[in-house]
Design an enzyme around this catalytic site. Structure first.
Site, mmCIF file in Angstrom:
data_model
loop_
_atom_site.group_PDB
_atom_site.id
_atom_site.type_symbol
_atom_site.label_atom_id
_atom_site.label_comp_id
_atom_site.label_asym_id
_atom_site.label_seq_id
_atom_site.Cartn_x
_atom_site.Cartn_y
_atom_site.Cartn_z
ATOM 1 N N LEU A 93 3.836 -0.397 15.640
ATOM 2 C CA LEU A 93 3.747 -0.348 17.098
ATOM 3 C C LEU A 93 2.698 0.686 17.495
ATOM 4 C CD1 LEU A 93 6.892 -0.871 16.214
ATOM 5 C CD2 LEU A 93 7.319 -0.563 18.646
ATOM 6 N N GLY A 184 5.006 5.383 19.601
ATOM 7 C CA GLY A 184 4.302 4.884 18.428
ATOM 8 C C GLY A 184 5.117 4.988 17.154
ATOM 9 N N SER A 185 5.446 3.885 16.525
ATOM 10 C CA SER A 185 6.359 3.885 15.403
ATOM 11 C C SER A 185 6.206 2.613 14.579
ATOM 12 C CB SER A 185 7.810 3.994 15.899
ATOM 13 O OG SER A 185 7.886 4.514 17.189
ATOM 14 N N ARG A 186 7.235 2.331 13.710
ATOM 15 C CA ARG A 186 7.222 1.100 12.936
ATOM 16 C C ARG A 186 8.641 0.572 12.782
ATOM 17 N NH1 ARG A 186 5.276 1.916 6.746
ATOM 18 N NH2 ARG A 186 6.685 0.308 5.969
#
Length: 226
Positions: A93, A184-186
Site C-alpha cells: 500500500l 503506508g504498509s503491506r
C-alpha cells in the site's frame, strides 16, 4: 467522502497551522497550508465497495484485503509463512492508496494475534517477519469443504500503528471491514496449495472487490492448511 473515525484527530491537528496563519491575516500561507488536512483526510477516506452495496458474493473467491500493488505471488518468502504449507500473496500500500482493510473471505475468526516489531520499508522481504503486525485466521466450511486462510496487517516505514476492529469468534462477511493501517504498509495473505491464484506481480487490487484467488469447487474434499 466518508472518513474513518481514526482520522479525525490527525485531520484536526494538521489543520492547526492553516488556522493559525488565517488568524494572523496571512491568507496566502493559510491557503497553502490548507492542503495538508485535505491530504490527511484523503488518506483516511473510506469508500463503499461492492459488499457494502449488497452485491452478491461468490463463496469460492478470495478477495483482496487491501488496495495496492501485488508485490509477491506464489511460494512464500523465506521465514514468512505460518506453520504448514501455503501460497503467499503480498500487497503493498502506498500513501495514496485507501488504507481500510477488509477480510478476504467469509468465515469465523479462529485466531487473532499482534506482534510488536520493527518499521522496515514494507516493500522489503524482511518486513514480513520483522515488522510489527496483526495476524488473523479465518475458517469456513462450504459444501463440506473446510477452508482456512491467514492474513496479516503489517506496518511499514511510515506506518506506526495497526488498527484491528474484529475479534476471535466473530463471523465475517466477505469484504467486510476489519480495520486499517496508518500511513503506508503491506498485507500478506496465505492460502492453501489447492487454491488457484488469480493475480500476478504488479497487478493493482481494490479491497473487497478484486479477486486474488479462487477455491476449487466444493466437493466434500477438505482444502486447508496442512
Amino acid at each position: 467522502m466518508k472518513i474513518d473515525r481514526d482520522g479525525v484527530p490527525f485531520i484536526a491537528a494538521s489543520a492547526l497551522p492553516a488556522a493559525a496563519a488565517a488568524a494572523t491575516g496571512r491568507r496566502r500561507l493559510a491557503a497553502a497550508l490548507a492542503v495538508l488536512p485535505v491530504a490527511v483526510a484523503a488518506f483516511f477516506r473510506d469508500p463503499d465497495r461492492a459488499p457494502d452495496l449488497g452485491a452478491p458474493a461468490d463463496p469460492d473467491v478470495i478477495l483482496a484485503p487491501a488496495d495496492g500493488k501485488v508485490m509477491h505471488v506464489g511460494t512464500p518468502q523465506p521465514g514468512v509463512a505460518p506453520e504448514g504449507v501455503w501460497q503467499q500473496i503480498s500487497i503493498f500500500l502506498s500513501l495514496a492508496d485507501v488504507h481500510i482493510n477488509r477480510t478476504p473471505m467469509a468465515g469465523t475468526i479462529v485466531s487473532l494475534g499482534h506482534r510488536p516489531g520493527r518499521y522496515l520499508a514494507a516493500f522489503k522481504a524482511e518486513s514480513a517477519h520483522e515488522n510489527e503486525r496483526s495476524e488473523l485466521q479465518v475458517d469456513a466450511v462450504v459444501g463440506g469443504q473446510h477452508r482456512s486462510i491467514i492474513y496479516r496487517q503489517i506496518v511499514g516505514l511510515a506506518a506506526r500503528r495497526v488498527v484491528t476492529r474484529v475479534g476471535v469468534g466473530q463471523e465475517l462477511a466477505a469484504g467486510q471491514r476489519i480495520g486499517l493501517m496508518r500511513f503506508g504498509s503491506r498485507m500478506d495473505v496465505f492460502v492453501p496449495p489447492g487454491v488457484q491464484i488469480e493475480v500476478e506481480l504488479g497487478d493493482k487490487t481494490v479491497a473487497g472487490e478484486s479477486v486474488i484467488a479462487r477455491w476449487p469447487v466444493a466437493a466434500g474434499v477438505p482444502v486447508g492448511s496442512s
